[in-house]
Scaffold this motif. Structure first.
Motif: not given
Length: 55
Positions: A29-30, A32-33
Protein backbone atom coordinates in the motif's frame (compact mmCIF):
# COMPACT_ATOMS: atom_id res chain seq x y z
CA UNK A 1 10.26 -23.77 -18.23
CA UNK A 2 13.71 -23.58 -16.73
CA UNK A 3 14.47 -24.66 -13.17
CA UNK A 4 17.39 -22.96 -11.50
CA UNK A 5 19.08 -23.34 -8.14
CA UNK A 6 19.31 -19.99 -6.45
CA UNK A 7 21.92 -18.98 -3.92
CA UNK A 8 22.75 -16.00 -1.73
CA UNK A 9 23.68 -13.92 -4.79
CA UNK A 10 20.10 -14.29 -6.04
CA UNK A 11 18.50 -12.39 -3.17
CA UNK A 12 17.57 -9.40 -5.34
CA UNK A 13 16.10 -11.64 -8.06
CA UNK A 14 14.03 -13.42 -5.43
CA UNK A 15 12.81 -10.08 -4.09
CA UNK A 16 11.84 -8.89 -7.58
CA UNK A 17 9.70 -11.98 -8.11
CA UNK A 18 8.01 -11.59 -4.73
CA UNK A 19 7.46 -7.88 -5.26
CA UNK A 20 5.68 -8.51 -8.56
CA UNK A 21 3.43 -11.01 -6.82
CA UNK A 22 2.63 -8.59 -3.98
CA UNK A 23 1.85 -5.85 -6.51
CA UNK A 24 -0.36 -8.16 -8.57
CA UNK A 25 -2.30 -9.04 -5.42
CA UNK A 26 -2.43 -5.37 -4.34
CA UNK A 27 -0.75 -6.22 -1.06
CA UNK A 28 1.65 -3.25 -1.00
CA UNK A 29 0.00 0.00 0.00
CA UNK A 30 2.84 2.45 0.61
CA UNK A 31 6.53 3.01 0.07
CA UNK A 32 7.12 2.32 3.76
CA UNK A 33 5.28 -1.01 3.46
CA UNK A 34 7.38 -1.87 0.41
CA UNK A 35 10.66 -1.18 2.24
CA UNK A 36 9.65 -3.22 5.29
CA UNK A 37 8.47 -6.05 3.09
CA UNK A 38 11.67 -5.98 1.05
CA UNK A 39 13.85 -6.15 4.15
CA UNK A 40 11.81 -8.94 5.71
CA UNK A 41 11.68 -10.93 2.47
CA UNK A 42 15.43 -10.69 1.94
CA UNK A 43 16.15 -11.67 5.54
CA UNK A 44 13.87 -14.68 5.19
CA UNK A 45 15.43 -15.68 1.89
CA UNK A 46 18.99 -15.44 3.20
CA UNK A 47 18.21 -17.40 6.33
CA UNK A 48 16.42 -20.22 4.47
CA UNK A 49 18.16 -20.54 1.11
CA UNK A 50 19.68 -24.00 0.57
CA UNK A 51 18.00 -25.24 3.75
CA UNK A 52 14.22 -25.39 3.57
CA UNK A 53 13.23 -22.80 0.97
CA UNK A 54 11.75 -24.23 -2.18
CA UNK A 55 9.74 -22.18 -4.62
Amino acid sequence: MKIIRMDEKSVNDFWQLRQRLFEELSEIESLEDRQKLENTTKEFYLSHINKDLIS
